[in-house]
Design a protein around this motif. Sequence first.
Motif, PDB file in Angstrom:
ATOM      1  N   THR A  12       0.849  -1.194   0.000  1.00  7.22           N
ATOM      2  CA  THR A  12       0.000   0.000   0.000  1.00  7.22           C
ATOM      3  C   THR A  12       0.881   1.239   0.000  1.00  7.22           C
ATOM      4  O   THR A  12       1.770   1.374   0.840  1.00  7.22           O
ATOM      5  N   LEU A  13       0.629   2.119  -0.943  1.00  8.92           N
ATOM      6  CA  LEU A  13       1.394   3.352  -1.041  1.00  8.92           C
ATOM      7  C   LEU A  13       1.066   4.256   0.138  1.00  8.92           C
ATOM      8  O   LEU A  13      -0.102   4.464   0.476  1.00  8.92           O
ATOM      9  N   ASN A  14       2.097   4.769   0.781  1.00  6.36           N
ATOM     10  CA  ASN A  14       1.927   5.717   1.879  1.00  6.36           C
ATOM     11  C   ASN A  14       1.298   6.994   1.313  1.00  6.36           C
ATOM     12  O   ASN A  14       1.557   7.372   0.176  1.00  6.36           O
ATOM     13  N   ARG A  15       0.509   7.693   2.087  1.00  5.18           N
ATOM     14  CA  ARG A  15      -0.177   8.894   1.579  1.00  5.18           C
ATOM     15  C   ARG A  15       0.738  10.128   1.490  1.00  5.18           C
ATOM     16  O   ARG A  15       0.385  11.127   0.892  1.00  5.18           O
ATOM     17  N   THR A  16       1.911  10.081   2.093  1.00  8.40           N
ATOM     18  CA  THR A  16       2.788  11.251   2.125  1.00  8.40           C
ATOM     19  C   THR A  16       3.435  11.643   0.800  1.00  8.40           C
ATOM     20  O   THR A  16       3.861  12.782   0.671  1.00  8.40           O
ATOM     21  N   PRO A  17       3.543  10.783  -0.196  1.00  9.42           N
ATOM     22  CA  PRO A  17       4.209  11.235  -1.428  1.00  9.42           C
ATOM     23  C   PRO A  17       3.508  12.398  -2.122  1.00  9.42           C
ATOM     24  O   PRO A  17       4.138  13.138  -2.863  1.00  9.42           O
ATOM     25  N   TRP A  18       2.223  12.569  -1.892  1.00  8.60           N
ATOM     26  CA  TRP A  18       1.491  13.626  -2.609  1.00  8.60           C
ATOM     27  C   TRP A  18       2.025  15.002  -2.238  1.00  8.60           C
ATOM     28  O   TRP A  18       2.151  15.872  -3.092  1.00  8.60           O
ATOM     29  N   GLU A  19       2.354  15.212  -0.970  1.00  7.52           N
ATOM     30  CA  GLU A  19       2.940  16.487  -0.552  1.00  7.52           C
ATOM     31  C   GLU A  19       4.323  16.656  -1.164  1.00  7.52           C
ATOM     32  O   GLU A  19       4.686  17.743  -1.615  1.00  7.52           O
ATOM     33  N   ALA A  20       5.099  15.576  -1.191  1.00 11.02           N
ATOM     34  CA  ALA A  20       6.437  15.629  -1.773  1.00 11.02           C
ATOM     35  C   ALA A  20       6.373  15.875  -3.282  1.00 11.02           C
ATOM     36  O   ALA A  20       7.173  16.640  -3.830  1.00 11.02           O
ATOM     37  N   ILE A  21       5.409  15.255  -3.957  1.00 10.53           N
ATOM     38  CA  ILE A  21       5.243  15.476  -5.401  1.00 10.53           C
ATOM     39  C   ILE A  21       4.857  16.931  -5.663  1.00 10.53           C
ATOM     40  O   ILE A  21       5.388  17.566  -6.580  1.00 10.53           O
ATOM     41  N   ALA A  22       3.953  17.476  -4.866  1.00  9.25           N
ATOM     42  CA  ALA A  22       3.550  18.879  -5.039  1.00  9.25           C
ATOM     43  C   ALA A  22       4.743  19.813  -4.839  1.00  9.25           C
ATOM     44  O   ALA A  22       4.928  20.770  -5.608  1.00  9.25           O
ATOM     45  N   ALA A  23       5.570  19.536  -3.849  1.00  4.79           N
ATOM     46  CA  ALA A  23       6.768  20.363  -3.618  1.00  4.79           C
ATOM     47  C   ALA A  23       7.730  20.245  -4.798  1.00  4.79           C
ATOM     48  O   ALA A  23       8.282  21.244  -5.263  1.00  4.79           O
ATOM     49  N   ALA A  24       7.916  19.036  -5.290  1.00  3.16           N
ATOM     50  CA  ALA A  24       8.810  18.832  -6.438  1.00  3.16           C
ATOM     51  C   ALA A  24       8.306  19.567  -7.666  1.00  3.16           C
ATOM     52  O   ALA A  24       9.088  20.158  -8.416  1.00  3.16           O
ATOM     53  N   GLN A  25       7.011  19.556  -7.874  1.00  2.00           N
ATOM     54  CA  GLN A  25       6.442  20.260  -9.028  1.00  2.00           C
ATOM     55  C   GLN A  25       6.634  21.769  -8.903  1.00  2.00           C
ATOM     56  O   GLN A  25       6.841  22.447  -9.899  1.00  2.00           O
ATOM     57  N   GLN A  26       6.603  22.300  -7.693  1.00  6.32           N
ATOM     58  CA  GLN A  26       6.884  23.723  -7.496  1.00  6.32           C
ATOM     59  C   GLN A  26       8.333  24.040  -7.819  1.00  6.32           C
ATOM     60  O   GLN A  26       8.643  25.083  -8.378  1.00  6.32           O
TER      61      GLN A  26
END
Length: 128
Positions: A12-26
Motif C-alpha cells: 500500500t502506497l503511503n499517503r505522504t508522497p502527494w505532498e512531496a510530489i507537489a513540492a517537487a512540481q513547485q
Amino acid sequence: MILVVAEQRGGTLNRTPWEAIAAAQQLAAGQPVVVAVLGANAQAVAAVSSALAEAAVQEVVTLESPALEPYTPDGYTAGLQAAIAQLSPEVVVLPHTYQTRDFAPRLAARLDPSIATDVTGIKLVDGT
C-alpha cells in the motif's frame, strides 16, 4: 530532473508522497519529476496506483529488492544511493515520515549533499 521518493508498506502506497510530489512540481520549473517507489513489491504498488500516473510526473520507477522489506535504514540508504547515482537527479525530495527521518541523514552523509528537513513551504525568488 527532480526525484521524489514514495514509501509503501505491505503493498500500500503511503499517503505522504502527494505532498512531496507537489513540492517537487513547485521546484521543477520545467524539469521532469520522477517518482521512485521502494520495496520488495514496489512494481505491484506502482502498477496499481493509478493516482501516481495521474500526478503529472514524467515517470514512476521502482527500486525492488528483498533487502528493502522489511524496512531497514541501511537497506533504504543503499538502495537510494544506487538509484540516485544511476538517475542523477538535481534534487531529491523525500516525504516527511519517521522512516525518512531515520534514513535521510545516512543518505546525505554518503552522498555529501545539503539536506533540509521539516520543510513546510517553498518560495522561489526571481525564479531561483
